[in-house]
Design a protein around this motif. Sequence first.
Motif, PDB file in Angstrom:
ATOM      1  N   GLU A 325      28.793 -46.803   8.547  1.00 56.07           N
ATOM      2  CA  GLU A 325      27.989 -45.770   7.903  1.00 56.07           C
ATOM      3  C   GLU A 325      26.495 -46.021   8.094  1.00 56.07           C
ATOM      4  N   GLY A 326      26.083 -47.291   7.937  1.00 52.98           N
ATOM      5  CA  GLY A 326      24.672 -47.624   8.117  1.00 52.98           C
ATOM      6  C   GLY A 326      24.208 -47.428   9.533  1.00 52.98           C
ATOM      7  N   LEU A 327      25.067 -47.785  10.512  1.00 51.10           N
ATOM      8  CA  LEU A 327      24.711 -47.593  11.918  1.00 51.10           C
ATOM      9  C   LEU A 327      24.508 -46.118  12.228  1.00 51.10           C
ATOM     10  N   MET A 328      25.425 -45.268  11.769  1.00 53.83           N
ATOM     11  CA  MET A 328      25.310 -43.843  12.065  1.00 53.83           C
ATOM     12  C   MET A 328      24.073 -43.246  11.410  1.00 53.83           C
ATOM     13  N   GLN A 329      23.775 -43.641  10.208  1.00 55.28           N
ATOM     14  CA  GLN A 329      22.581 -43.136   9.531  1.00 55.28           C
ATOM     15  C   GLN A 329      21.317 -43.537  10.278  1.00 55.28           C
ATOM     16  N   THR A 330      21.262 -44.786  10.723  1.00 55.97           N
ATOM     17  CA  THR A 330      20.095 -45.271  11.462  1.00 55.97           C
ATOM     18  C   THR A 330      19.916 -44.516  12.769  1.00 55.97           C
ATOM     19  N   LEU A 331      21.008 -44.302  13.493  1.00 57.90           N
ATOM     20  CA  LEU A 331      20.913 -43.620  14.781  1.00 57.90           C
ATOM     21  C   LEU A 331      20.465 -42.172  14.617  1.00 57.90           C
ATOM     22  N   ARG A 332      20.924 -41.507  13.579  1.00 55.54           N
ATOM     23  CA  ARG A 332      20.488 -40.123  13.363  1.00 55.54           C
ATOM     24  C   ARG A 332      18.990 -40.056  13.027  1.00 55.54           C
ATOM     25  N   GLN A 333      18.510 -41.043  12.277  1.00 51.07           N
ATOM     26  CA  GLN A 333      17.080 -41.089  11.981  1.00 51.07           C
ATOM     27  C   GLN A 333      16.270 -41.343  13.242  1.00 51.07           C
ATOM     28  N   LEU A 334      16.748 -42.277  14.071  1.00 47.88           N
ATOM     29  CA  LEU A 334      16.034 -42.603  15.306  1.00 47.88           C
ATOM     30  C   LEU A 334      16.069 -41.445  16.297  1.00 47.88           C
ATOM     31  N   ALA A 335      17.156 -40.675  16.309  1.00 45.63           N
ATOM     32  CA  ALA A 335      17.279 -39.565  17.263  1.00 45.63           C
ATOM     33  C   ALA A 335      16.246 -38.474  16.990  1.00 45.63           C
ATOM     34  N   GLY A 336      15.946 -38.229  15.729  1.00 41.21           N
ATOM     35  CA  GLY A 336      14.942 -37.231  15.383  1.00 41.21           C
ATOM     36  C   GLY A 336      15.508 -35.829  15.226  1.00 41.21           C
ATOM     37  N   ASP A 337      14.638 -34.901  14.852  1.00 33.71           N
ATOM     38  CA  ASP A 337      15.064 -33.540  14.518  1.00 33.71           C
ATOM     39  C   ASP A 337      15.563 -32.754  15.713  1.00 33.71           C
ATOM     40  N   LYS A 338      15.087 -33.072  16.899  1.00 34.31           N
ATOM     41  CA  LYS A 338      15.427 -32.278  18.073  1.00 34.31           C
ATOM     42  C   LYS A 338      16.688 -32.776  18.800  1.00 34.31           C
ATOM     43  N   VAL A 339      17.265 -33.838  18.300  1.00 30.86           N
ATOM     44  CA  VAL A 339      18.409 -34.448  18.991  1.00 30.86           C
ATOM     45  C   VAL A 339      19.544 -34.659  17.990  1.00 30.86           C
ATOM     46  N   SER A 340      20.702 -34.092  18.274  1.00 32.33           N
ATOM     47  CA  SER A 340      21.868 -34.300  17.426  1.00 32.33           C
ATOM     48  C   SER A 340      22.665 -35.500  17.922  1.00 32.33           C
ATOM     49  N   VAL A 341      23.437 -36.110  17.029  1.00 35.24           N
ATOM     50  CA  VAL A 341      24.281 -37.255  17.358  1.00 35.24           C
ATOM     51  C   VAL A 341      25.727 -36.852  17.094  1.00 35.24           C
ATOM     52  N   GLU A 342      26.499 -36.733  18.172  1.00 33.68           N
ATOM     53  CA  GLU A 342      27.886 -36.296  18.074  1.00 33.68           C
ATOM     54  C   GLU A 342      28.821 -37.468  18.355  1.00 33.68           C
ATOM     55  N   VAL A 343      29.882 -37.575  17.576  1.00 29.98           N
ATOM     56  CA  VAL A 343      30.866 -38.639  17.754  1.00 29.98           C
ATOM     57  C   VAL A 343      31.955 -38.148  18.704  1.00 29.98           C
ATOM     58  N   GLU A 344      32.093 -38.830  19.852  1.00 28.51           N
ATOM     59  CA  GLU A 344      33.141 -38.466  20.803  1.00 28.51           C
ATOM     60  C   GLU A 344      34.377 -39.345  20.637  1.00 28.51           C
ATOM     61  N   HIS A 345      34.172 -40.581  20.217  1.00 32.88           N
ATOM     62  CA  HIS A 345      35.296 -41.486  19.955  1.00 32.88           C
ATOM     63  C   HIS A 345      34.811 -42.576  19.017  1.00 32.88           C
TER      64      HIS A 345
END
Length: 440
Positions: A325-345
């Motif tokens: 959960e912490g990893l996913m939250q961090t990555l979404r913050q780092l990606a920024g507003d213009k970039v979505s983070v999608e889980v493929e596997h």
Amino acid sequence: MDITAPEQEVVRICQELIRIDTSNYGPDREGPGERAAADYVMRELEEVGLSPQLFEAEPGRATVVVRIPGADEKRGALCIHGHLDVVPANAADWSVDPFAGEIRDGCVWGRGAVDMKDMDAMILACVRHMARRQIVPPRDLVIIFFADEEAGGDLGSHFLVNEHPEVFSGVTEAISEVGGYSVTISGDEGEERRVYLLQTAEKGIAWLRLRATGTAGHGSVPTDDNAVVHLAEAIGRIAAHKWPREYIAPVRQLLDGLSELTGVSYNDKDLDELLSHLGGAEGFVRGTLQDTANPTMLDGGYKHNVIPQEATAALDARFLPGHEEGLMQTLRQLAGDKVSVEVEHRDISLESPFEGPLVDTMRAALQAEDPDAQILPYCLSGGTDNKALSLLGITGYGFAPLRLPADLDFAPMFHGIDERVPTESLEFGARVLMRLIETC
């Protein structure tokens, strides 16, 4: 000499498996599949009187299973499993044909020699020996050769767990790849010691897609909304992020054991000297000191003078137990507003105890062939099919036993170029695995 003993045919089997191209390009690209290798395994098992089953998640994506009854059916069964697929290989980069199974300089060369047709060959050689000699193991064995491990196991281990859980009836423990191999270290008095790394834990997997959006336009017109730029900035932020360290129990046990054997002290900030004793395995261990996220593929645009409205990147993220959960939250913050983070596997992390009868049996089997062997636990930075089996409550370990030359840089050959395994190491592994089977 007993020509039916496992060590007498393990090299042949390894060569023949390597010669069957089972490259796995992932769900977005077609490949040869595992069916030809599965058919080969079926023939080798049927030749000695066994009755294996073949399961296909999709045409060509084949898994082989055979159950061997044990002396005590009331005991929990042991699953011994490997995977038949391999990652692709670019022949132009190799010194040999990666699918020729050539023997050179005392090694079997080819894609899968390390990951993991070497272990497949050990398993198959031992099972054939058991069948010929009518050896009854102490408990039931479930032998499996999976499809699709290199793409997450959706068409292999996860398929079997979800669609055919009866295959695993009574199974309580499992052994598979990426553990049991030796590294040579210098002791505190300068003597060389072989240490076998028993894999007792795995990081979790999150294969992600970064998707940047912007405004399409002519390549000659200035813009502040370029999808390629948004993606590049997100990748830069992720690459620059310093993930905090955390020492889970198997990692701490490994470091403490290495410190005792080498006489090299360490602290939480300074590990370089201690880890250098692990040789090529250092990278695997460094990968278990914190969460990681590495960009692996990029895709964006379709013409030189067109600004695309979308650009994507593949991200391979691995997390320690309890960190998803912490990893996913961090990555979404780092990606920024213009970039979505999608889980493929995604797949879970694992942690198994470095104690108990099975661990004792693995230790005894190794030390019977290498009396001076030291055994330490470690956490794998990658993943195995044990993740899927754990969903059924099966405790898994990495134990593909290989006594390796001190100068062979073994661990970097996982998914690497010029993959190879010494023939003597294969023969050693077959003997150790046979001892384990007879005493498990």
